[in-house]
Scaffold this motif. Sequence first.
Motif, PDB file in Angstrom:
ATOM      1  N   ASP A  41      -4.585  -2.519  -4.046  1.00  0.00           N
ATOM      2  CA  ASP A  41      -3.817  -3.627  -3.488  1.00  0.00           C
ATOM      3  C   ASP A  41      -4.680  -4.885  -3.421  1.00  0.00           C
ATOM      4  OD1 ASP A  41      -1.509  -4.839  -2.274  1.00  0.00           O
ATOM      5  OD2 ASP A  41      -2.446  -4.565  -0.318  1.00  0.00           O
ATOM      6  N   ARG A  75      -5.415   1.030  -1.051  1.00  0.00           N
ATOM      7  CA  ARG A  75      -5.919  -0.187  -0.387  1.00  0.00           C
ATOM      8  C   ARG A  75      -6.780  -1.011  -1.348  1.00  0.00           C
ATOM      9  NH1 ARG A  75      -6.709  -2.411   4.650  1.00  0.00           N
ATOM     10  NH2 ARG A  75      -5.730  -0.718   5.767  1.00  0.00           N
ATOM     11  N   ARG A 115       0.826  -1.212   0.000  1.00  0.00           N
ATOM     12  CA  ARG A 115       0.000   0.000   0.000  1.00  0.00           C
ATOM     13  C   ARG A 115       0.858   1.259   0.000  1.00  0.00           C
ATOM     14  NH1 ARG A 115      -3.020  -3.219   3.575  1.00  0.00           N
ATOM     15  NH2 ARG A 115      -2.212  -2.053   5.350  1.00  0.00           N
ATOM     16  N   THR A 120      -7.004   5.310   0.384  1.00  0.00           N
ATOM     17  CA  THR A 120      -8.161   4.443   0.128  1.00  0.00           C
ATOM     18  C   THR A 120      -8.025   3.741  -1.218  1.00  0.00           C
ATOM     19  OG1 THR A 120      -9.591   5.835   1.486  1.00  0.00           O
ATOM     20  CG2 THR A 120     -10.678   4.378  -0.110  1.00  0.00           C
TER      21      THR A 120
END
Length: 180
Positions: free
Chosen positions: A147, A144, A131, A141
């Motif tokens: 990822d 994430r 991240r 955000t």
Amino acid sequence: MTRRHDPGRRDRIVDACLDVLAAEGVAGTSHRKVAAAADVPLGSMTYHFAGLDDLLRAAFDRYAREFGGRFDALMAAAPDRAGAVDALVAYLRGEVMGDHRDLVLSHELYTLAARDPAYRDLTAAWMARSRASLERWFDPTTARVLDALVEGLGIHRALDTGPGDDAAVEAGVRRVAAHA
């Protein structure tokens, strides 16, 4: 009898452990198999590692750091955000890095971490590093979500029995990145 000087023995054992893990999985890994693969006496295993769990942690820690370093380098090499998106697409298509060995090792680590909370720190550190690499180009955000998308698409593409749908992969990455 003189003692053999072998300063790289511990590293060789860890490397051999990764090879055994890739071939046999966690369940098939033993001190005996790793010692044979590393070409060291069985007694070296207990000299360098408190037990099999200690050896597995060392091996998976090395693997996660090395793989994380490759992903970090990929994101760091992107010239801009669009280049980062292109790099993610190439990564998922298998054009940049990752092979069957990486797939097996990462899934063995994930499975072990799912069953044994003591290994979750390794996966948590790996995900945090991924991240952070993505956050060079995307807000936290989006990083994430990307990822998770990369992990999920990587699993699907690796385990799919048919040809991968490169267009769908690219569209998914670009859609998530566009909404950042």
